[in-house]
Design a protein around this motif. Structure first.
Motif: not given
Length: 460
Positions: A221-224, A269-273
Motif C-alpha cells: 500500500k505504501q509503495t503504490f 486488497l489493501a492496495i485496491l481499497e
C-alpha cells in the motif's frame, strides 16, 4: 461505500468479458471463408441500421520483454522486420477492401501492441496512410487512440499522430517504484513519463490515459501510494488500474518473476481499497471495472447516462460498432461473429501470400449467444441491467426466460450486493466490484468447462 471484507470472500476464477462468448470458445472451423460471409452479412445490416466501423491495428513488436505482460508480442531489434510487417498490413487491407464495404463511417481507431511507438515516425505515417486509403471516411468526432511506451516516444512520432487526427493517448506506466520496475524488467524513470506527457499536452491531446497495475512484485500500500501521488502530478484524464494476473502456465515471461515477491491477497486488497479511496479525494470516479476518470471526462459522463460499451480495447462512449481487427493476432467483432487473426507470423504471412484473409479462428453467434451477450455486456458496461430493452428487442419475458439464472444470484441478493426487482438488476457499490461474478450467472458456456483447468484469472 464498498465493503471490502464482504467483497473478498467471493473470489473465484472467471472471465473478464471483453467478449461473449469468450475467446476460449473461438474455433478453427471459423475460417477466412466464414469471415467473408460474416463481413457481407454485416454490410447488409449496415444498409438497414446504423452500424459504423471501429478499426484495431496490432503492431506486435517490442524491443525487450516486460515480465508482467500478457499481450501477444514479438521481441526484436531489427528494423527490417517492421518494414516487412507494414508490407503485409498492406496486403491484408487490400483483401479487406475486396471483402467488405470500406466506405462506411469509422468512429473509432486504435493502435495496440506490442509497442506501437517502437515504429518510427515515418513508419507510423505510412501505416496511417494505408488505413485511410482503405477506410477513407473517419467521423469528425472519431475516437483515434494509440498505446504509448514512454521509453519509445519522440517529438516526430507525436507530430505524425497529431497530423493523423489522434486525440487519445494511453501511456503504459504500471508503477514508478524502482524495485518494482527492476523485478518486472521495465525500467522507466518518472522523468521519462513526465517528458512524454509534456509532448502530448504540447500538441493539445485532449484525453490522456495511464495504465497502472497492482499485484506486482514488491508492491504494498505504501509503495503504490507513492506511485499514485506521482501520477497525480501529471494529471491524466483517465486511469486504467488492473489487477495483475499471474498466469505463468500461459505466458513464459511471467516465469521470470519470483512468486515469493508477489503481494499476498490481503496486501493486494489493501492496495485496491486505498487506491479507490485516494482517487476519490482527487476527483476521479470509478467507471465500470478497473477504470477511473475525471468527472469532466466523457467516459464519466457516458457512465452516468448508462451509455458505456466494453470491447477488447476497453470502454468506449461510441456505442456499438463493427470492429475490424487488422494485423497479427487482432480480434474483430460484428453483430453475430468474432474473428481472430493468426498469432504466428509465418502463418499470417503465408495466408496473405496466398491471397487469403489471415483468420486463425473465430465463432459465429447463435441467436441465444446474441441474447446472452446483450445481457452480460449490459451488466459489464453499466453495473446494472434494465429488463425492458431486452424484452422489447428479443420478445421475451426476462424474469421467466432467465428464472434459473436469477435464482442463482440468490447469495448475492441475500448479501445486499444485488437488487433484482420487476424492472431490472442493480448492483450496490460492493456488488459492482463483483460484476464479473454476477455476469457469470448468465454465461451458458461455463458449465461445460472442467473446473480444474486454468482458464481465467481470479475475479478478486
Amino acid at each position: 461505500m464498498i465493503d471490502f471484507k464482504k467483497f473478498v470472500k467471493y473470489s473465484k476464477s472467471g472471465p473478464r468479458y471483453t467478449s461473449y462468448p469468450t475467446a476460449i470458445e473461438f474455433h478453427q472451423d471459423f475460417n477466412a471463408t466464414t469471415l467473408k460471409d460474416s463481413l457481407a452479412r454485416n454490410d447488409s445490416l449496415a444498409r438497414t441500421q446504423r452500424l459504423p466501423l471501429s478499426l484495431y491495428v496490432h503492431l506486435p513488436f517490442c524491443r525487450s520483454a516486460c515480465y508482467f505482460c500478457g499481450c501477444n508480442v514479438i521481441y526484436t531489434s531489427k528494423e527490417d522486420k517492421k518494414d516487412r510487417y507494414i508490407a503485409y498490413l498492406k496486403k491484408e487491407l487490400k483483401l479487406l477492401k475486396d471483402s467488405m464495404d470500406t466506405q462506411r463511417e469509422v468512429i473509432q481507431f486504435h493502435f495496440g501492441g506490442g509497442t506501437p511507438t517502437f515504429f518510427d515516425a515515418a513508419q507510423l505515417d505510412m501505416v496511417m496512410g494505408l488505413i485511410k486509403e482503405t477506410f477513407p471516411h473517419f467521423a469528425p468526432d472519431a475516437e483515434v487512440s494509440c498505446e504509448i511506451d514512454p521509453r519509445h516516444f519522440q517529438y516526430e512520432q507525436m507530430e505524425v499522430l497529431k497530423r493523423n487526427g489522434f486525440n487519445r493517448l494511453s501511456f503504459g506506466v504500471q508503477d514508478f517504484d524502482p524495485q518494482v520496475q527492476t523485478a518486472i524488467h521495465r525500467i522507466q524513470p518518472f522523468e521519462s513519463v513526465q517528458k512524454a506527457i509534456g509532448l502530448a499536452r504540447e500538441f493539445g491531446i485532449p484525453s490522456v490515459n495511464f495504465d497502472l497495475i497492482y499485484g506486482l512484485p514488491f508492491q504494498d500500500k505504501q509503495t503504490f501510494d507513492t506511485t499514485l501521488k506521482k501520477v497525480m502530478t501529471l494529471s491524466p484524464d483517465r486511469l486504467a488500474i488492473f489487477n495483475y494476473a499471474h498466469v505463468p502456465w500461459l505466458k513464459k515471461t511471467m516465469r521470470k518473476i519470483d512468486e515469493t515477491t508477489l503481494p499476498t491477497p490481503d496486501k493486494k486488497l489493501a492496495i485496491l481499497e486505498h487506491t479507490i479511496a485516494f482517487l476519490a479525494t482527487q476527483g476521479y470516479a470509478m467507471i465500470g471495472m478497473d477504470h477511473f476518470a475525471k468527472k469532466t471526462d466523457e467516459l464519466y459522463l457516458a457512465s452516468q447516462k448508462g451509455e458505456l460499451r466494453r470491447n477488447f480495447q476497453g470502454y468506449t462512449t461510441r456505442g456499438f460498432s463493427q470492429t475490424i481487427g487488422i494485423g497479427l493476432t487482432s480480434i474483430g467483432e460484428g453483430r453475430d461473429y468474432y474473428t481472430q487473426n493468426y498469432k504466428d507470423m509465418q502463418s499470417y504471412e503465408s495466408a496473405l501470400d496466398a491471397g487469403v484473409l489471415p483468420v486463425e479462428r473465430g465463432v459465429r453467434l447463435s441467436d441465444e449467444d446474441i441474447l446472452r451477450k446483450e445481457v452480460i455486456m449490459g451488466l459489464m458496461n453499466n453495473l446494472k441491467l434494465e429488463f425492458a430493452p431486452i424484452e422489447e428487442r428479443f420478445g421475451i419475458d426476462f424474469k421467466e426466460y432467465f428464472k434459473t439464472e436469477l435464482a442463482s444470484l440468490g447469495e448475492y441478493i441475500e448479501a445486499d450486493l444485488v437488487l433484482v426487482d420487476n424492472k431490472g438488476i442493480y448492483t450496490t457499490p460492493t456488488g459492482g466490484m463483483l460484476i464479473r461474478n454476477i455476469a457469470m450467472a448468465f454465461d451458458a458456456y461455463l458449465t461445460k468447462l472442467p473446473t480444474d483447468q486454468h482458464k481465467f484469472s481470479k475475479t478478486v
